[in-house]
Scaffold this motif. Structure first.
Motif, PDB file in Angstrom:
ATOM      1  N   SER A  35       0.646  -1.295   0.083  1.00 37.13           N
ATOM      2  CA  SER A  35       0.242   0.041   0.058  1.00 37.13           C
ATOM      3  C   SER A  35       0.907   1.258  -0.046  1.00 37.13           C
ATOM      4  O   SER A  35       1.757   1.469   1.158  1.00 37.13           O
ATOM      5  N   ALA A  37      -0.094   4.277   0.212  1.00 42.20           N
ATOM      6  CA  ALA A  37      -0.204   5.347   1.391  1.00 42.20           C
ATOM      7  C   ALA A  37       0.304   4.990   2.853  1.00 42.20           C
ATOM      8  O   ALA A  37       0.792   5.713   3.331  1.00 42.20           O
ATOM      9  N   LYS A  38       0.003   3.732   3.051  1.00 36.76           N
ATOM     10  CA  LYS A  38       0.445   2.991   4.387  1.00 36.76           C
ATOM     11  C   LYS A  38       1.938   3.117   4.423  1.00 36.76           C
ATOM     12  O   LYS A  38       2.529   3.382   5.580  1.00 36.76           O
ATOM     13  N   THR A  41       3.442   6.485   4.931  1.00 35.21           N
ATOM     14  CA  THR A  41       3.089   7.004   6.363  1.00 35.21           C
ATOM     15  C   THR A  41       3.875   6.385   7.421  1.00 35.21           C
ATOM     16  O   THR A  41       4.672   6.838   8.342  1.00 35.21           O
ATOM     17  N   ASP A  42       4.190   5.037   7.221  1.00 38.49           N
ATOM     18  CA  ASP A  42       4.948   4.041   8.161  1.00 38.49           C
ATOM     19  C   ASP A  42       6.415   4.640   8.177  1.00 38.49           C
ATOM     20  O   ASP A  42       7.058   4.601   8.801  1.00 38.49           O
TER      21      ASP A  42
END
Length: 218
Positions: A35, A37-38, A41-42
């Motif tokens: 992902s 997006a994930k 962010t991570d």
């Protein structure tokens, strides 16, 4: 003029190394969808930087972009596995044959063997697999060649993907814990050529086991 290899890695290269390490450790598995997006962010990076990371790892064969579906961890083919073992023989066997028994990398080999043996009672096969990868990376470190070491990191990551496809980690890793210890013992005893001969036989057995297990998947 400075060699580009001497320049500090860019942010994208640093993140690519982190994701490559997750492949080597078995955290990222073959066919897994990533992902954007994930991950952005991570990892606390922009999507533009992450897309550059994806491009780097796609060129290495660790990721695959599928139009309209996204980015996935690559699934190795039988041909790629055969090629990986061919490359391993070309690099690892000479590295061990010419090794100095008191090289600093031998300490890494010993630590990897000890770690795998310590994890055996708990049957922590992912940790044992990671220790095995470290053992072979340490063999390549015996060459003192930054280029070979960096190249082999890519090879090891692809190999871990192949291992991730197989449904019997015990069959895959258990026999090689003692083999690693025996190879190391020969090297520590000062008989690097004998250790290299044992490694060559080891790689042949490992290749046959992986290919046989891979064939059963089809």
């Amino acid at each position: 003029m400075a060699d580009d290899r001497d320049l500090p890695p860019s942010l994208a290269e640093q993140v690519a190394m982190r994701l490559r390490d997750q492949v080597i450790s078995g955290v990222l598995t073959p066919g897994q969808r990533l992902s954007e997006a994930k991950l952005a962010t991570d990892l606390d990076i922009s999507r533009n930087t992450l897309r550059e990371v994806f491009r780097l790892l796609t060129r290495e064969g660790l990721l695959k972009h599928e139009p309209n579906r996204g980015v996935f961890v690559a699934v190795p083919s039988m041909a790629s596995i055969l090629d990986i073992y061919r490359v391993r023989r070309l690099i690892e066997v000479p590295a061990l044959a010419q090794a100095w028994p008191r090289h600093a990398a031998v300490v890494r080999m010993r630590a990897a063997v000890d770690r795998a043996e310590a994890m055996l009672p708990a049957q922590d096969w992912r940790a044992i697999g990671s220790a095995n990868m470290e053992f072979h990376a340490a063999i390549v470190a015996l060459t003192d060649s930054p280029r070979l070491i960096a190249f082999f990191a890519h090879i090891i990551a692809e190999l871990r993907l192949a291992f991730g496809l197989l449904d019997s980690p015990e069959l895959l890793h258990s026999p090689y814990i003692s083999m690693n210890a025996q190879i190391l013992a020969r090297l520590e005893a000062g008989d690097a050529p004998a250790a290299a001969t044992m490694l060559d036989d080891y790689l042949s057995k490992s290749e046959r086991a992986v290919m046989a297990a891979f064939a059963r998947l089809g």
